[in-house]
Design a protein around this motif. Structure first.
Motif, short mmCIF file in Angstrom:
data_model
loop_
_atom_site.label_atom_id
_atom_site.label_comp_id
_atom_site.label_asym_id
_atom_site.label_seq_id
_atom_site.Cartn_x
_atom_site.Cartn_y
_atom_site.Cartn_z
N SER B 228 0.94 -1.20 -0.03
CA SER B 228 -0.18 0.28 0.33
C SER B 228 1.16 0.88 -0.07
O SER B 228 1.66 1.26 0.37
CB SER B 228 -1.27 -0.08 1.26
OG SER B 228 -0.48 0.08 2.24
N ARG B 229 0.48 2.33 -0.86
CA ARG B 229 1.38 3.60 -1.08
C ARG B 229 0.26 4.85 -0.18
O ARG B 229 -1.26 4.61 -1.84
CB ARG B 229 2.20 3.17 -2.61
CG ARG B 229 3.13 2.54 -2.34
CD ARG B 229 4.07 2.57 -1.37
NE ARG B 229 4.79 4.44 -1.32
CZ ARG B 229 5.53 4.62 0.12
NH1 ARG B 229 4.91 3.41 1.09
NH2 ARG B 229 5.49 5.99 0.27
N PRO B 230 0.69 5.43 -0.15
CA PRO B 230 0.14 7.02 0.90
C PRO B 230 -0.26 7.05 -1.04
O PRO B 230 0.44 7.50 -1.52
CB PRO B 230 0.28 7.77 1.50
CG PRO B 230 2.12 6.75 1.43
CD PRO B 230 1.72 5.34 0.93
N GLY B 236 -5.26 7.26 5.74
CA GLY B 236 -6.16 6.58 6.18
C GLY B 236 -6.39 5.71 3.82
O GLY B 236 -7.05 5.62 3.45
N TYR B 238 -5.06 5.27 0.71
CA TYR B 238 -3.97 4.01 0.07
C TYR B 238 -4.38 4.11 -1.35
O TYR B 238 -5.48 3.83 -1.57
CB TYR B 238 -3.55 2.71 0.48
CG TYR B 238 -2.93 3.34 1.74
CD1 TYR B 238 -1.83 3.67 2.09
CD2 TYR B 238 -3.96 3.42 3.29
CE1 TYR B 238 -0.87 3.86 3.58
CE2 TYR B 238 -2.79 4.05 4.57
CZ TYR B 238 -1.66 4.16 4.49
OH TYR B 238 -0.74 4.40 5.13
#
Lengths: 310, 310
Positions: B228-230, B236, B238
């Motif tokens: 997951s990457r922002p 929260g 992603y």
């Protein structure tokens, strides 16, 4: 000896500012540690009651040092979370002008958050990484660099002035911090809670992770964080750090955790604690069919059926 | 002008060693860049044919700088991957003994991979971070530090000697590198291929991510990476970088991508390319019902039904 909280130091960083928003810090001694690892080790060794460390950042994502510490070693538990908006001030020695600045310094994590500002305002300044933003401010005070990116609150401590404030490339840049202690009974639910777990899959097959997530989805539970972390067994071997809505005392959360316990190789419970992002008034009602009352009614109904009383 | 490959420099690092395992480098000029960003920008600007950068590490997980560069900006495509086992040598000036070493240096990413070795063998040595392992070796050559952790191959270049070799805290420590170019028709499947995509969810609801993963699971496709990457829209939020088995020309992969395209806000295709971890002989056969032949037969059958010829 007063109860003490360890935190990721040094003094004068965003971590300390976030920690001091917790009312209970008024009666605790706050002790800075040089690393996340050493702060958490102090808790594991019983030298500190709890440790306060960053865990997630809206620019960089999950903070892997912290997640890896919670994933491995003696179990720890998250008691509280704090959200802090991050904007930087450009701190200089009094009298310095923008055109005087040849070198800027901050912790490497600050760099992606000020890169565009730098490109626009100080395109020729040389970047020098420091051990922390506070340390960068100290090095400016000592004359080693011309300017530091740090919280505005750090200016007074180091005899500097803020040439510019409110610097942040990304809107809504926030960091999430957690207060971590030894395992204990989680505090009672507030109605706006979050539960953190680490999951290890039993084996790797198509749909394996989908099945794990199905345990949450089946009970109408939304995820707030899913961060994969290497297990150390080579490329492609990951465990999953997950934050989910709700409290372990909610029936839907408890049943989800039981489902995960059945199908995972290992589940590590990291705690249920109040959400910092929204209050009780903004929490969505559980999805139709997943409230505690409905769980109880369904359980009663099956018991009656088993008893021939349907 | 010869075709050139940009790579994450400086010279004499693991990245260069991994790059030189690709046969086509013999006919390319290899140009070191100071950062992943600058190497990829050279490709986007047409200054380099491709860029070679680290993307995943069995100790640290996905390399977020690289993932974030592939997620945003002008689209790029992965052409090749290389796996390299990482073990460090302790490089010193000739004649230095272990007991002489007061300071050690390396890139910060090396630290978690040598921490236990240091604790056991040089518990009092001070750690000094360097811009790269090669840079640490150079600083040892210049006398600024006593020892550097780097690849053994770096010793000759900097006139140092390896006091110890094969240093690695984690067994099977590997780094995965990728050769990245501008979008083009992916190379034909080899039979042992991998497909990389980035997925943005349309909205956030219980089971949202489970539904995305269901597109893969339904077609029997195993995942090799989910990071997951922002998105930059706050805590929260992603997107998901996913590596999956198979090639976009496989029917099961193509149909999965179509499913994702229908349900996601956005899908970014990052390429289909040969796997470096296993050869064709070790690839699992597609799960029953997901081979190209079965897809074709099923499609033909529905067409016949639609035509009244069942």
């Amino acid at each position: 000896m007063p109860a003490s909280y360890a935190y990721l130091g040094p003094e004068g960083t965003f971590t300390e500012v976030a920690l001091r928003t917790l009312p209970e810090t008024a009666t605790r001694e706050l002790i800075p540690y040089v690393s996340v690892q050493s702060a958490l080790d102090a808790v594991r060794a019983g030298e500190a009651e709890a440790a306060f460390v960053p865990i997630e950042n809206s620019v960089e994502g999950g903070i892997t040092t912290t997640l890896d510490e919670l994933v491995a070693g003696a179990p720890l538990m998250i008691y509280r979370e704090v959200l802090l908006s991050i904007t930087f001030a450009l701190l200089v020695r009094p009298g310095t002008k923008l055109s005087d600045i040849k070198t800027v310094s901050a912790h490497p994590a600050a760099q992606p958050q000020v890169r565009n500002w730098l490109k626009k305002n100080l395109p020729d300044a040389r970047w020098e990484s420091a051990a922390s933003n506070a340390d960068a401010a100290r090095l400016v005070q000592e004359g080693q660099y011309d300017a530091a990116f740090a919280g505005e609150f750090a200016a007074a401590r180091y005899g500097l002035e803020a040439l510019e404030t409110g610097i942040h490339d990304a809107e809504n840049a926030q960091t999430r911090f957690v207060l971590v202690g030894r395992p204990a009974r989680p505090a009672a639910p507030t109605g706006a809670d979050k539960t953190s777990v680490v999951l290890w899959q039993r084996d790797d097959h198509p749909g394996g992770l989908r099945d794990l997530l199905g345990e949450f989805a089946t009970r109408g539970i939304n995820l707030m964080l899913l961060q994969s972390r290497p297990t150390g067994a080579g490329i492609g071997n990951y465990c999953f750090c997950i934050d989910a809505e709700g409290h372990i005392s909610d029936r839907r959360v408890a049943e989800t955790l039981m489902g995960l316990k059945r199908i995972c190789l290992e589940v590590r419970f990291l705690g249920s604690y109040p959400r910092a992002d929204i209050g009780v008034e903004d929490v969505r009602a559980p999805r139709q069919g997943t409230s505690d009352e409905e769980f109880v009614a369904a359980s009663d109904w099956v018991a009656r059926c088993q008893d021939g009383r349907f």
